[in-house]
Scaffold this active site. Structure first.
Site, short mmCIF file in Angstrom:
data_model
loop_
_atom_site.label_atom_id
_atom_site.label_comp_id
_atom_site.label_asym_id
_atom_site.label_seq_id
_atom_site.Cartn_x
_atom_site.Cartn_y
_atom_site.Cartn_z
N GLY A 1 -56.09 -7.96 -47.46
CA GLY A 1 -56.92 -7.05 -48.22
C GLY A 1 -57.03 -7.51 -49.67
O GLY A 1 -56.32 -8.41 -50.11
N CYS B 1 -67.39 17.86 -72.40
CA CYS B 1 -67.57 19.09 -71.63
C CYS B 1 -66.42 20.07 -71.91
O CYS B 1 -66.32 20.60 -73.01
CB CYS B 1 -67.71 18.76 -70.15
SG CYS B 1 -68.42 20.10 -69.16
N SER C 1 -51.62 -8.71 -46.54
CA SER C 1 -52.43 -8.14 -45.46
C SER C 1 -53.78 -8.83 -45.32
O SER C 1 -54.43 -8.73 -44.29
CB SER C 1 -52.67 -6.65 -45.72
OG SER C 1 -53.50 -6.48 -46.86
N GLU D 1 -69.97 9.69 -69.00
CA GLU D 1 -69.34 8.71 -68.12
C GLU D 1 -70.08 8.50 -66.81
O GLU D 1 -69.84 7.50 -66.11
CB GLU D 1 -67.89 9.12 -67.82
CG GLU D 1 -67.72 10.37 -66.98
CD GLU D 1 -67.71 11.67 -67.78
OE1 GLU D 1 -67.13 12.65 -67.28
OE2 GLU D 1 -68.30 11.71 -68.88
N ASP E 1 -56.20 -6.13 -52.63
CA ASP E 1 -55.08 -5.95 -53.54
C ASP E 1 -53.95 -6.94 -53.28
O ASP E 1 -53.48 -7.62 -54.20
CB ASP E 1 -54.56 -4.51 -53.46
CG ASP E 1 -55.63 -3.48 -53.78
OD1 ASP E 1 -56.56 -3.82 -54.55
OD2 ASP E 1 -55.56 -2.36 -53.28
N HIS F 1 -71.93 14.84 -69.67
CA HIS F 1 -70.98 13.83 -69.17
C HIS F 1 -71.53 12.42 -69.40
O HIS F 1 -72.33 11.92 -68.62
CB HIS F 1 -70.71 14.05 -67.68
CG HIS F 1 -69.84 15.22 -67.39
ND1 HIS F 1 -68.46 15.13 -67.38
CD2 HIS F 1 -70.14 16.52 -67.14
CE1 HIS F 1 -67.95 16.32 -67.13
NE2 HIS F 1 -68.94 17.18 -66.97
#
Length: 527
Positions: free
Chosen positions: A239, A88, A237, A185, A241, A183
């Protein structure tokens, strides 16, 4: 210490011109199994030389190439001797910088389009959605542009066109320079993944070295090399990650890892018990359980500003870690679950145009005098990659694919000032919402769902009396990339059941509303 395979050896450089889709390009390349990095367009030539990419991709962007101050690719990009792929805006600036012309268009092209391939090249080899009557290949693509290339450089050829875009794709096969006006992607471009894969693997000649097993091996080797015999402290935590970081560190350094689980009063219902059971009892990690609810809530008292609340929570975490680390003789490192999008969002472009969308407590807000070094084994990874290596490390699917939960926890889901009473009510209401989503087989059909506490009282009727109690809002969205989102059209009967349960079972809540705002204009979280 290094792995048997250098997973960074073959790599693609993406120069970001500001498109909302740029991170998708990087994620697609990683999915193919090739390492890539995303840099601002205004990078120095020396940095590109040092990175030594196998190929370069120029992203889309919101500005007009026809403007005097609009971004341009470093000229070295076209002198580096590697394939270049302009998307683009990236195609437009490449065309103009190499001698072509770009002009504004009277008709903006936004949405689905069908591209006709008029010149066979290696770029679209065996890639098509349909065949036209004249035998030319057709591609169903997603367009989003106002300007268009009206004259291509003399050593380029036209590869594809649409009715309104004469140069929908261009190529210089000898130099391996390619450009597309659409695009590839985004998922709306049906053959987009194949186009990117063909460029990365066939034209750039990269190998699929970027795999979960190789990433784990590389991360463990890097951790061992970085920390040596020192002890490491990690804020766990529960979570995605921090859990994956914990498992990587545990494999790398074993008992030299101490996880600090901070119960800050801002977690979901029963989350503390679940974290201790899984990581302490099941996986055998060394965990210090710090009960710090009063400390965090006292620090947050009187504060209404969302950004200030994030900073307060981040600083309080660091203070707790500093205190706990002093109890460990050799604790010289603080591990964090920083991931690649955190790094991208927090990095300001040299020209000052970039800005921090939201401060991430993993990246921003760290005190200058922090006494420990940082270990960030996920710093190069996108969230989907983190989940995949989590599965490889043995973490349960339902934990890894749980809906996102903000780092500051309920601190940004209680609007305005955070109080214990508000958190307790919100925890119970949210647990009912999530439980009912699972029961109705809707949890995995929405991308994120949660409850927000509104600091306003509303009149309600309970029995023979009237009372003023609090209001909560249910929020559920559907999204592919969390950059844009639609509110989830949950069944009315389902919403009614959730509302009745919350009002009847959570004493202190008299009204439940449903948020029907999309992103944009609203963000997914309220704060």
């Amino acid at each position: 210490m290094t792995t048997s395979t250098n997973i960074h050896d073959q790599r693609i450089l993406i120069l970001d011109f500001g498109s909302q889709y740029t991170q998708l390009i990087a994620r697609r390349i990683r999915e193919i199994g090739v390492y890539c990095e995303l840099w601002s367009w205004d990078v120095d030539e020396a940095d590109i030389r040092d990175f030594n990419p196998n190929g370069i991709i120029l992203s889309g962007g919101p500005e007009s190439v026809t403007g005097d101050e609009s971004p341009r690719a470093p000229q070295y990009v076209f002198e580096a001797g590697v394939p270049v792929f302009g998307v683009c805006y990236g195609m437009q600036t490449m065309a103009e910088q190499l001698g072509g012309k770009v002009a504004g268009s009277s008709m903006r092209e936004f949405g689905y389009a069908q591209v006709e391939i008029v010149e066979p090249t290696s770029f679209f080899k065996n890639i098509e959605d349909a065949v036209a009557e004249d035998g030319n290949g057709l591609l169903d693509v997603w367009m989003s542009h106002g300007d268009k290339v009206v004259e291509i450089p003399s050593d380029f050829v036209k590869v594809a066109q649409t009715d309104t875009c004469p140069f929908a794709a261009i190529a210089n096969e000898e130099k391996h320079f390619y450009g597309v006006q659409f695009h590839p992607e985004v998922t709306h471009t049906r053959q987009g993944m194949r186009i990117i894969e063909n460029f990365v693997l066939n034209i750039c000649g990269c190998e699929n070295l970027w795999t979960s097993a190789n990433i784990i091996e590389d991360a463990i080797a890097n951790i061992k090399e970085q920390v040596g015999d020192d002890e490491v402290i990690l804020g766990l935590s529960g979570g995605v990650d921090s859990s994956v970081v914990a498992m990587l560190l545990h494999r790398a350094i074993g008992d030299k890892l101490t996880c600090v689980f901070v119960d800050n009063g801002l977690l979901r219902l029963n989350e503390g018990e679940q974290v201790m059971d899984m990581f302490g009892d099941h996986f055998g990690l060394n965990i210090v359980h710090v009960k710090a609810e009063d400390r965090f809530l006292n620090a947050l008292a009187g504060e209404n500003d969302p950004e200030a609340k994030r900073k307060i929570i981040g600083h309080a975490f660091i203070d707790v870690f500093d205190e706990e680390s002093k109890k460990l003789k050799n604790a010289k490192w603080l591990a964090q679950g920083t991931i690649y999008p955190d790094v991208i969002e927090s990095a300001a472009s040299k020209n000052g145009k970039a800005h921090v969308i939201k401060s991430h407590h993993n990246v921003g807000g760290l005190p200058d005098d922090m006494e420990m070094g940082l270990v960030e084994p996920l710093r190069e990874l996108f969230k989907d990659e983190v989940r995949k290596i989590g599965l490889e490390l043995g973490l349960p699917y339902n934990m890894l694919y749980r809906h996102p939960f903000p780092g500051p926890g309920l601190g940004v889901r209680v609007l305005g000032e955070v109080k214990k009473e508000y958190c307790d009510l919100l925890r119970r209401a949210d647990a009912i919402f999530i439980e009912e989503l699972h029961s109705a087989d809707l949890y995995n059909k929405v991308s994120q769902a949660f409850t927000v506490f509104l600091p306003v009282r509303s009149v309600g009727v309970m029995g023979d009396g009237r009372k003023y109690d609090w209001v909560v809002s249910l929020r559920a969205v559907e999204t592919i990339d969390f950059m844009t989102a639609h509110w989830a059209h949950l069944p009315y009967d389902f919403l009614g059941k959730v509302s009745n349960r919350i009002i009847n079972e959570v004493d202190g809540i008299s009204r439940v509303v449903y948020d029907i705002s999309g992103k944009p204009p609203a963000t997914i979280e309220w704060e």
